[in-house]
Write an enzyme that holds these catalytic residues in place. Structure first.
Site, mmCIF file in Angstrom:
data_model
loop_
_atom_site.group_PDB
_atom_site.id
_atom_site.type_symbol
_atom_site.label_atom_id
_atom_site.label_comp_id
_atom_site.label_asym_id
_atom_site.label_seq_id
_atom_site.Cartn_x
_atom_site.Cartn_y
_atom_site.Cartn_z
ATOM 1 N N CYS A 2 0.957 96.306 71.365
ATOM 2 C CA CYS A 2 1.299 95.676 70.313
ATOM 3 C C CYS A 2 2.037 96.449 69.279
ATOM 4 O O CYS A 2 1.292 97.693 68.908
ATOM 5 C CB CYS A 2 0.507 94.407 69.591
ATOM 6 S SG CYS A 2 -0.230 93.405 70.841
ATOM 7 N N ARG A 27 5.354 99.503 73.033
ATOM 8 C CA ARG A 27 3.922 99.273 72.868
ATOM 9 C C ARG A 27 3.363 97.936 73.421
ATOM 10 O O ARG A 27 2.191 97.482 73.580
ATOM 11 C CB ARG A 27 3.473 99.141 71.370
ATOM 12 C CG ARG A 27 3.843 100.658 70.748
ATOM 13 C CD ARG A 27 3.631 100.578 69.238
ATOM 14 N NE ARG A 27 2.016 100.376 68.952
ATOM 15 C CZ ARG A 27 1.253 101.529 69.016
ATOM 16 N NH1 ARG A 27 1.762 102.644 68.933
ATOM 17 N NH2 ARG A 27 -0.068 101.287 68.771
ATOM 18 N N TRP A 79 1.788 92.532 73.313
ATOM 19 C CA TRP A 79 1.088 92.705 74.816
ATOM 20 C C TRP A 79 -0.115 91.616 74.687
ATOM 21 O O TRP A 79 -0.963 92.093 74.071
ATOM 22 C CB TRP A 79 0.982 93.770 74.811
ATOM 23 C CG TRP A 79 0.301 94.426 76.354
ATOM 24 C CD1 TRP A 79 1.234 94.680 77.343
ATOM 25 C CD2 TRP A 79 -0.988 94.238 76.768
ATOM 26 N NE1 TRP A 79 0.414 94.835 78.425
ATOM 27 C CE2 TRP A 79 -0.781 94.693 78.204
ATOM 28 C CE3 TRP A 79 -2.084 93.932 76.114
ATOM 29 C CZ2 TRP A 79 -2.045 94.509 78.922
ATOM 30 C CZ3 TRP A 79 -3.478 94.169 77.220
ATOM 31 C CH2 TRP A 79 -3.438 94.283 78.659
ATOM 32 N N ASN A 105 -2.364 93.968 65.675
ATOM 33 C CA ASN A 105 -2.644 94.692 66.755
ATOM 34 C C ASN A 105 -4.026 94.983 67.006
ATOM 35 O O ASN A 105 -4.690 95.820 66.110
ATOM 36 C CB ASN A 105 -1.767 96.127 66.646
ATOM 37 C CG ASN A 105 -2.007 97.048 67.670
ATOM 38 O OD1 ASN A 105 -2.515 96.700 68.809
ATOM 39 N ND2 ASN A 105 -1.878 98.289 67.522
ATOM 40 N N GLY A 106 -4.634 94.655 67.911
ATOM 41 C CA GLY A 106 -6.168 95.117 68.208
ATOM 42 C C GLY A 106 -6.632 93.604 68.955
ATOM 43 O O GLY A 106 -6.098 92.664 69.400
ATOM 44 N N GLU A 486 -1.870 111.261 90.969
ATOM 45 C CA GLU A 486 -0.777 111.184 89.896
ATOM 46 C C GLU A 486 0.525 110.711 90.513
ATOM 47 O O GLU A 486 1.006 109.615 89.840
ATOM 48 C CB GLU A 486 -0.533 112.432 89.029
ATOM 49 C CG GLU A 486 0.349 112.220 88.116
ATOM 50 C CD GLU A 486 0.437 110.983 86.927
ATOM 51 O OE1 GLU A 486 -0.781 110.242 86.930
ATOM 52 O OE2 GLU A 486 1.416 111.054 86.361
ATOM 53 N N LYS A 490 2.299 107.076 89.473
ATOM 54 C CA LYS A 490 3.797 107.002 89.247
ATOM 55 C C LYS A 490 4.706 105.987 89.918
ATOM 56 O O LYS A 490 5.355 105.186 89.615
ATOM 57 C CB LYS A 490 4.539 108.473 89.380
ATOM 58 C CG LYS A 490 4.483 109.201 87.975
ATOM 59 C CD LYS A 490 4.232 109.487 87.027
ATOM 60 C CE LYS A 490 3.504 108.182 86.251
ATOM 61 N NZ LYS A 490 2.737 108.716 85.278
ATOM 62 N N GLU A 493 3.390 102.400 89.435
ATOM 63 C CA GLU A 493 3.621 101.708 88.138
ATOM 64 C C GLU A 493 5.006 101.502 87.938
ATOM 65 O O GLU A 493 5.540 100.416 87.198
ATOM 66 C CB GLU A 493 3.470 102.929 86.986
ATOM 67 C CG GLU A 493 2.199 103.152 86.395
ATOM 68 C CD GLU A 493 2.096 104.210 85.385
ATOM 69 O OE1 GLU A 493 1.784 103.542 84.131
ATOM 70 O OE2 GLU A 493 2.402 105.413 85.608
ATOM 71 N N HIS A 509 -11.628 109.973 108.049
ATOM 72 C CA HIS A 509 -12.890 108.919 107.581
ATOM 73 C C HIS A 509 -12.249 107.738 107.370
ATOM 74 O O HIS A 509 -13.138 106.802 106.792
ATOM 75 C CB HIS A 509 -13.552 109.539 106.672
ATOM 76 C CG HIS A 509 -14.048 111.186 106.879
ATOM 77 N ND1 HIS A 509 -15.193 111.352 107.892
ATOM 78 C CD2 HIS A 509 -13.684 112.345 106.581
ATOM 79 C CE1 HIS A 509 -15.336 112.645 107.921
ATOM 80 N NE2 HIS A 509 -14.455 113.208 107.034
ATOM 81 N N LYS A 604 2.435 100.991 76.422
ATOM 82 C CA LYS A 604 2.197 102.469 76.639
ATOM 83 C C LYS A 604 0.975 103.061 75.773
ATOM 84 O O LYS A 604 0.185 103.723 76.541
ATOM 85 C CB LYS A 604 3.393 103.180 75.919
ATOM 86 C CG LYS A 604 2.955 104.626 75.761
ATOM 87 C CD LYS A 604 4.382 105.314 75.910
ATOM 88 C CE LYS A 604 4.137 106.717 76.391
ATOM 89 N NZ LYS A 604 3.965 107.060 77.695
HETATM 90 O O1 M6R Z 1 -2.224 107.724 75.683
HETATM 91 P P1 M6R Z 1 -3.044 107.771 77.014
HETATM 92 O O2 M6R Z 1 -2.790 109.300 77.700
HETATM 93 O O3 M6R Z 1 -4.364 107.927 76.608
HETATM 94 O O4 M6R Z 1 -2.806 106.773 78.079
HETATM 95 C C1 M6R Z 1 -3.685 106.689 79.133
HETATM 96 C C2 M6R Z 1 -2.992 105.836 80.257
HETATM 97 O O5 M6R Z 1 -2.993 104.341 79.585
HETATM 98 C C3 M6R Z 1 -1.611 106.396 80.460
HETATM 99 O O6 M6R Z 1 -1.755 107.512 80.932
HETATM 100 C C4 M6R Z 1 -1.089 105.168 81.805
HETATM 101 O O7 M6R Z 1 -1.886 105.526 82.823
HETATM 102 C C5 M6R Z 1 0.335 105.532 81.861
HETATM 103 N N1 M6R Z 1 1.059 104.410 82.175
HETATM 104 C C6 M6R Z 1 0.704 106.428 83.024
HETATM 105 O O8 M6R Z 1 1.871 106.546 83.505
#
Ligand code: M6R
Length: 609
Positions: A2, A27, A79, A105-106, A486, A490, A493, A509, A604
């Site tokens: 948010c 956000r 969000w 927000n929260g 990672e 990527k 997502e 395994h 984000k």
């Molecule tokens: O702001 P942060 O690095 O603490 O965020 C952590 C995760 O939410 C963030 O890395 C998330 O996995 C991203 N969408 C990755 O691309």
């Protein structure tokens, strides 16, 4: 999660707020809304006007009625946590007389209890949200000032909030409060802004005041004051935002993800700048607050982060073990905080976060501090909540990252861990010769990243070849495994293709059962002492008719395709090997027509549990 934004001054408010919302949309982006003071007080003499809708900020723009003018207002991009995304659940929330408007927000943890109590007292709640209770609680107060009304309401609230409140009877002010969710004031010339992130403010002012938890502020066109939720004045001097408005702009790029992937060579230059000490073959990390004696006393390192930051922490842990010979590991902060961890005084804890706001990481840090641990931060956003909470740390200087999917911050975080590992190593047993070798490797990184970027056309073609896959397997061994993790995150997502990462050593395994022509494998195959072992894994996959895309330092005979990455020092190779796979994820998503900067269901900054 948010975004909130507010404005008070002489300019027409709605266009300014909509522009701010656009900049905060990363956000949260399932609904949006705005409330403005349209001038005067009392019935028929102005009061609050609102517009809100399910969807994006551009949908809200279409909903704004004509003559929606005013010189104070608050807005929100959401969000969803409580209640599905729809017009009614969108913020701002109002009381029945439409005197009070609140954006939040929260999460209000005791919302159901408060909703039940209000309902029993005859209040009709129109939304399914937690936030609406705040509008009712503020509206019921009869205190003389809006500030006291908000304070009285907040006394009923358990949970986290960054809020902004507008009241028709107090048209010359906006009252804001923070507990766990960021609130930043922007100080202009005879105008004031408030937002959950400087991104919404920098095109108007770079002078900002960041509120602390438990702090509130009243902003008026000409001034502001800060105080605690108990009413005591606090002192706050404005700071200058590090990055100018252009750093937040898309420029010639179609997406922020593409822009940010392309910025990595410069970003790595920034994290190295001014830190290398050739004379002693080490680095200076000014904000660490850890003297050599304390650094020598560290027996273990535990790194905590979420998502991509956790993956960066896994690579960081390996670097620290290899270069400093301190046992180190990484764990998702979200798991750590719930398992009543044993907190050891000789362990150095490191919280990793791009935003510095991630609630799970922040809560882990707070739990550690409560138990007396020393916690460092490896953080991108300067002055963010985790950075403030930590005892010291390393800023990663990646610059603003707007795409929800993290790329340049990952790379810079891993480089920052390289610096930290070298620093700890040189205090302990790493030789001058090895220190110099690592420094040389670090210096090569920006040029090598630029070299990787030249393979983009080739990677784009590969992405088109792989875009029809239903699922993909990513494998890597030791240094390559976090890179595989990672890369698989990527891809899923941003493209929504299912992807799994496994240590290459674990193939037989179980996961080998998945191998068939329709299940491509992406293999991380660095030229290090495990090269032959990795090649054996490729053989096993090939023998079962699997398709293989290798990311390697030299052509891999068993792979159908190889993306060649420049070789660095073995310990630093993971920094480079993930970059082509960021491009692969990006181009796969592009080929599939995905909403690259705002993937479905994500946001984000994950400021809720
Ligand atoms: O702001 P942060 O690095 O603490 O965020 C952590 C995760 O939410 C963030 O890395 C998330 O996995 C991203 N969408 C990755 O691309």
């Amino acid at each position: 999660m948010c975004g909130i934004v507010g404005y008070i001054g002489k300019r027409d408010t709605a266009p300014l707020l909509l522009e701010g919302l656009q900049r905060l949309e990363y956000r949260g982006y399932d609904s949006a809304g705005i409330a403005i003071q349209s001038g005067g007080t009392g019935k028929g003499a102005g009061g609050l006007k609102t517009a809100k809708t399910k969807g994006r900020v551009r949908d809200l723009e279409d909903r704004i009625p004509k003559r929606f003018t005013g010189t104070a207002g608050i807005a929100h991009t959401r969000w969803a946590t409580h209640g599905v995304p729809n017009d009614v659940n969108a913020h701002p929330h109002l009381d029945p007389l439409e005197k009070v408007a609140v954006v939040h927000n929260g999460i209000i943890d005791n919302a159901s209890e408060l909703r039940a109590k209000l309902s029993a007292e005859g209040v009709t709640l129109v939304s399914d949200t937690d936030t609406e209770v705040l509008a009712h609680l503020i509206a019921r107060s009869v205190a003389d000032s809006l500030e006291t009304r908000v304070q009285e309401a907040l006394r009923h609230i358990e949970g986290t909030y960054g809020i902004a409140v507008l009241h028709a009877d107090f048209p010359e002010r906006i009252v804001v409060a923070r507990n766990g969710s960021p609130v930043v004031l922007g100080i202009g010339e005879h105008e004031m802004f408030v937002a959950s992130d400087v991104a919404a403010l920098v095109s108007h002012t770079r002078q900002v005041v960041t509120l602390d938890d438990g702090e509130m502020a009243t902003i008026k066109a000409g001034d502001y004051r800060t105080y605690t939720t108990e009413g005591s004045r606090t002192s706050s001097s404005p700071e200058t935002v590090e990055y100018a408005a252009e750093s937040y702009e898309l420029g010639d790029h179609d997406t922020y993800m593409h822009k940010e992937i392309g910025e990595q060579a410069d970003a790595v230059d920034r994290v190295l700048a001014g830190r290398i000490d050739d004379r002693f073959a080490t680095v200076h990390l000014g904000g660490l607050n850890l003297d050599p004696r304390e650094a020598r006393a560290v027996r273990r390192v535990k790194i905590l982060g979420c998502g991509t930051s956790y993956h960066a922490g896994l690579i960081g842990a390996q670097m620290i073990e290899e270069l400093a010979r301190i046992p180190a590991d990484a764990e998702p902060a979200s798991e750590f905080r719930y398992r009543n961890p044993v907190v050891d005084p000789d362990t150095l804890y490191i919280a990793v976060s791009q935003s510095g706001e991630t609630y799970d990481a922040l809560a882990a840090v707070q739990e550690l501090k409560r138990k007396g641990a020393r916690v460092l931060g490896v953080i991108n956003v300067v002055g963010s909540a985790i950075a403030r909470e930590a005892d010291g740390g390393v800023y990663v200087h990646a610059g603003p990252e707007v795409c929800v999917v993290s790329t340049k911050c990952f790379t810079n975080t891993v480089v920052a861990f390289g610096l930290l590992a070298l620093h700890l190593g040189r205090i302990r047993d790493l030789s001058v010769k090895d220190g110099k070798r690592i420094i040389e490797g670090l210096r090569k990184l920006p040029g090598q990243i630029a070299e990787i970027m030249e393979s983009e056309p080739e990677i784009k073609k590969l992405a088109q070849e792989y875009a029809d896959a239903q699922s993909m397997l990513f494998i890597g061994r030791v240094r390559g495994y976090p890179v595989a993790l990672e890369a698989s995150l990527k891809l899923k997502e941003v493209s929504y293709i299912h992807a799994e990462a496994y240590p290459a050593s674990e193939l037989k395994h179980g996961p080998l059962a998945l191998i068939e022509p329709a299940m491509p494998t992406v293999a991380i195959v660095p030229d290090d002492d495990l090269l032959e072992k990795n090649r054996a894994a490729l053989e096993e996959i090939k023998a079962r008719s699997g398709r293989i895309l290798a990311v390697a330092h030299q052509e891999q005979e068993k792979a159908d395709r190889t993306i060649i990455v420049p070789k660095n020092e073995d310990e630093l190779d993971p920094i480079l090997m993930g970059i082509p796979l960021q491009l692969l994820a990006y181009h796969t998503a592009l080929a599939l027509g995905r909403d690259i900067d705002k993937p479905r269901n994500l946001a984000k900054s994950v400021t809720v549990e």
